[in-house]
Design a protein around this motif. Structure first.
Motif, mmCIF file in Angstrom:
data_model
loop_
_atom_site.group_PDB
_atom_site.id
_atom_site.type_symbol
_atom_site.label_atom_id
_atom_site.label_comp_id
_atom_site.label_asym_id
_atom_site.label_seq_id
_atom_site.Cartn_x
_atom_site.Cartn_y
_atom_site.Cartn_z
ATOM 1 N N ALA A 336 -3.359 -10.044 -2.914
ATOM 2 C CA ALA A 336 -2.057 -10.520 -3.373
ATOM 3 C C ALA A 336 -1.174 -10.964 -2.215
ATOM 4 N N ALA A 337 -1.744 -11.174 -1.044
ATOM 5 C CA ALA A 337 -1.022 -11.659 0.141
ATOM 6 C C ALA A 337 0.167 -10.776 0.481
ATOM 7 N N GLY A 338 0.027 -9.481 0.231
ATOM 8 C CA GLY A 338 1.072 -8.539 0.605
ATOM 9 C C GLY A 338 2.208 -8.425 -0.381
ATOM 10 N N ALA A 339 2.142 -9.141 -1.497
ATOM 11 C CA ALA A 339 3.229 -9.085 -2.478
ATOM 12 C C ALA A 339 3.248 -7.730 -3.172
ATOM 13 N N ASN A 340 4.442 -7.150 -3.279
ATOM 14 C CA ASN A 340 4.618 -5.865 -3.950
ATOM 15 C C ASN A 340 5.891 -5.921 -4.786
ATOM 16 N N VAL A 341 5.902 -5.140 -5.856
ATOM 17 C CA VAL A 341 7.105 -5.047 -6.680
ATOM 18 C C VAL A 341 8.243 -4.489 -5.825
ATOM 19 N N GLY A 342 9.408 -5.131 -5.915
ATOM 20 C CA GLY A 342 10.569 -4.718 -5.150
ATOM 21 C C GLY A 342 10.784 -5.516 -3.879
ATOM 22 N N GLN A 343 9.787 -6.310 -3.491
ATOM 23 C CA GLN A 343 9.881 -7.075 -2.252
ATOM 24 C C GLN A 343 10.678 -8.362 -2.478
ATOM 25 N N TRP A 344 11.487 -8.724 -1.493
ATOM 26 C CA TRP A 344 12.306 -9.936 -1.573
ATOM 27 C C TRP A 344 11.626 -11.087 -0.840
ATOM 28 N N GLN A 357 13.471 -11.448 -5.928
ATOM 29 C CA GLN A 357 12.754 -10.184 -5.774
ATOM 30 C C GLN A 357 11.593 -10.131 -6.752
ATOM 31 N N VAL A 358 10.444 -9.660 -6.272
ATOM 32 C CA VAL A 358 9.298 -9.459 -7.159
ATOM 33 C C VAL A 358 9.623 -8.294 -8.094
ATOM 34 N N ALA A 359 9.748 -8.597 -9.378
ATOM 35 C CA ALA A 359 10.111 -7.573 -10.362
ATOM 36 C C ALA A 359 8.901 -7.049 -11.112
ATOM 37 N N MET A 360 7.851 -7.876 -11.206
ATOM 38 C CA MET A 360 6.681 -7.456 -11.983
ATOM 39 C C MET A 360 5.449 -8.189 -11.477
ATOM 40 N N LEU A 396 11.359 -11.408 2.999
ATOM 41 C CA LEU A 396 12.627 -11.044 3.637
ATOM 42 C C LEU A 396 12.615 -9.545 3.909
ATOM 43 N N ALA A 397 12.807 -9.181 5.159
ATOM 44 C CA ALA A 397 12.754 -7.768 5.555
ATOM 45 C C ALA A 397 13.990 -7.037 5.064
ATOM 46 N N THR A 398 13.807 -5.806 4.620
ATOM 47 C CA THR A 398 14.900 -4.966 4.134
ATOM 48 C C THR A 398 14.712 -3.552 4.665
ATOM 49 N N GLY A 399 15.748 -2.732 4.484
ATOM 50 C CA GLY A 399 15.652 -1.321 4.834
ATOM 51 C C GLY A 399 16.181 -1.008 6.215
ATOM 52 N N ALA A 400 17.374 -0.398 6.298
ATOM 53 C CA ALA A 400 17.983 0.022 7.566
ATOM 54 C C ALA A 400 17.993 -1.114 8.579
ATOM 55 N N ILE A 483 9.096 -5.344 5.566
ATOM 56 C CA ILE A 483 9.613 -4.921 4.269
ATOM 57 C C ILE A 483 9.395 -3.422 4.110
ATOM 58 N N GLU A 484 10.434 -2.714 3.698
ATOM 59 C CA GLU A 484 10.311 -1.270 3.532
ATOM 60 C C GLU A 484 9.302 -0.945 2.436
ATOM 61 N N LEU A 485 8.327 -0.091 2.774
ATOM 62 C CA LEU A 485 7.325 0.364 1.811
ATOM 63 C C LEU A 485 7.645 1.747 1.267
ATOM 64 N N ARG A 486 8.130 2.636 2.130
ATOM 65 C CA ARG A 486 8.464 3.975 1.669
ATOM 66 C C ARG A 486 9.348 4.650 2.698
ATOM 67 N N ARG A 487 10.108 5.647 2.240
ATOM 68 C CA ARG A 487 10.884 6.488 3.140
ATOM 69 C C ARG A 487 10.591 7.930 2.778
ATOM 70 N N LEU A 488 10.438 8.745 3.792
ATOM 71 C CA LEU A 488 10.063 10.147 3.601
ATOM 72 C C LEU A 488 11.030 11.041 4.354
#
Length: 531
Positions: A336-344, A357-360, A396-400, A483-488
């Motif tokens: 999917a060329a790195g596409a994920n739900v929530g990614q801009w 934003q990828v919604a689905m 588009l990169a997001t997250g902090a 692009i932010e994938l997860r925060r722990l």
């Protein structure tokens, strides 16, 4: 604190230094926010004929603030209108960096957190969104106004930042609800389209096996086809109801075949089938259950055909045209060329450039929503991945983002190095003699940019460490596009390590050597008058 960033210009070393109050006054009076803060300040001193200069360390910090904004705008771009507006916060950032030690620790200062929140909520904003984009503009405008007023009135920056962060969270929540409704509607549309295809396939399979009288064409292409879709949507293709419908479809057509060449046992079975089919037809015609006249008409017409077959009256049979069901959704590509739900993404579509934003990602389709959560585009996933690879869809990169830009602008690659560079000069000799003993419950130090493999997800996730905020005990991980994938939380991260769910895939072994070399070089550049 500031010596790590001080790179003085030797030609200005003999100029008298600005007093602290004078420095703050010039910063507060900056009007051209497109200029670097130091240049804007010097433009004022030139106008009034003031020969004074900020101290070398202050000059360095002001240049660092400009580098932060450059890094932020280039690596994490917003729409130009917002970028231009947010430059008005440069003086506030400059004053905070000169007067507040936490500013040198990315993610810890209220202004960092505020800018991070603004970017997250404004990443999809565009000027042509109209009323849908007003909440973001209002948030940005109020943040700028309140922070700049705080410069003159010594207000509560933390309170302003908390309000902006809370307002951004509310905008996010509203957009999320809208996105969920949009996704539900799109899922319904896809399911309905799939129902058409599956219903047509079931009926067409039997039309290929059996010829039928032309009188059955309107039934099979009309109420029976519609009822097949309703049965699929209501019960699913694994249900007993769907199996009944599929079997009955074949039986309806089989009952139209002549019986003259059948044996006694087969003829008896056909007669039994003919007695139950009218009731089955009436029961399964879901699409016209509430239209009693039409239901009676279809049942009566079918019973008449059965009677003719039973009386050996020949029916004119032919293979009816299949039902056109439209095109089947293309299978989802394996990559999917790195596409994920929530990614801009910034998507080029016809002559427009859209921030979406990828919604689905479902059934080989991708749904893209705008910043308010409204549907903007949908297309086959294969088409979207082609756009990504061709550059017509840029992640588009997001997250902090502002915190990450602050660290990058300082040339710092890990939280540990930033702590060393930011340590007060009185404690540097003591702290550098030996590293602090490792705590068994502390998070192992990793350079920013280290790749880790997480095995607690299905499929496993490859992610890069982007930020480790030790004050908030938070780690942020991103993909190759930033692009932010997860925060722990630190305790969550430690639990994964202890469970053997994390592998370090790649780390920069020369990191500490690079940091120490940079620090030594900066101290040498500063000269013997170190601050």
């Amino acid at each position: 604190m500031t010596r790590s960033f001080a790179v003085p210009e030797q030609s200005n070393m003999q100029q008298p230094a600005l007093e602290w109050d004078e420095l703050l006054g010039y910063l507060r009076e900056i009007e051209d926010f497109n200029k670097p803060p130091l240049d804007a300040l010097l433009a004022q001193t030139e106008v009034v004929g003031d020969p004074s200069m900020p101290k070398p360390a202050e000059c360095a910090v002001l240049r660092w603030i400009d580098r932060i904004f450059q890094e932020w705008e280039q690596s994490f771009p917003l729409e130009w209108e917002l970028t231009y507006k947010l430059r008005a916060l440069k003086p506030a950032m400059a004053i905070a960096s000169l007067s507040e030690e936490p500013f040198f620790r990315p993610g810890q200062h209220p202004l960092h957190q505020m800018m991070d929140a603004i970017h997250d909520v404004a990443i999809g904003w565009q000027g042509d969104l109209g009323r849908a984009g007003q909440p973001v503009i209002a948030l940005v405008d109020s943040a700028i106004s309140d922070v700049r007023a705080c410069l003159d009135q010594s207000g509560d920056v933390r309170g302003i930042a908390d309000r902006v962060i809370a307002d951004a969270a509310r905008i996010h929540a509203r957009a999320k609800k809208m996105t969920e409704r949009t996704v539900a509607a799109e899922q319904g549309r896809l399911r309905a389209a799939r129902a058409k295809t599956i219903a047509a396939d079931v009926i067409n399979e039997q039309l290929q096996r059996y010829p039928a009288p032309a009188a059955m064409n309107s039934l099979l292409h009309g109420p029976w086809y519609e009822s097949a879709q309703l049965t699929y949507l209501k019960f699913g293709d694994k249900s007993a109801q769907w199996r009944d419908f599929s079997d009955t479809t074949g039986q309806l057509l089989q009952a139209m075949q002549p019986t003259s060449e059948l044996g006694d046992e087969e003829r008896e079975q056909r007669q039994k089938l003919a007695t139950i089919l009218p009731a089955e037809l009436r029961r399964l015609l879901l699409s016209i259950q509430h239209e009693s006249d039409l239901l009676q008409q279809e049942t009566t017409a079918f019973e008449y055909l059965l009677q003719r077959v039973a009386q050996n009256q020949p029916l004119e049979l032919s293979y009816l045209l299949p039902i056109a069901s439209g095109t089947t959704s293309a299978p989802a590509p394996a990559d999917a060329a790195g596409a994920n739900v929530g990614q801009w993404y910034e998507v080029c579509q016809d002559s427009d450039v859209l921030r979406l934003q990828v919604a689905m990602l479902e059934a080989g389709e991708v749904l893209l929503c705008n910043t308010s959560g409204a549907r903007a585009l949908s297309m086959p996933l294969a088409e979207f991945t082609t756009k990504i690879r061709s550059g017509d869809a840029q992640p588009l990169a997001t997250g902090a983002t502002f915190s990450r830009a602050a660290a990058a602008a300082a040339g710092v690659d890990s939280d540990e190095a930033l702590a060393k560079l930011s340590a007060p000069s009185t404690s540097q000799s003591a702290s550098s003699s030996a590293p602090a003993p490792a705590d068994g419950d502390s998070v192992p130090d990793l350079p920013i940019g280290t790749w880790l493999g997480f095995h607690d997800t299905d499929p496993p996730m490859l992610a890069k460490l982007a930020l480790h905020d030790k004050v908030q005990s938070l780690l942020i991980f991103v993909n190759r596009q930033g692009i932010e994938l997860r925060r722990l939380r630190e305790d969550e991260y430690l639990a994964l390590i202890q469970a053997g769910q994390v592998d370090i895939m790649e780390a920069r072994n020369n990191f500490r050597e690079q940091v120490e070399r940079a620090r030594t070089q900066m101290q040498q550049d500063q000269g013997p008058e170190g601050l």
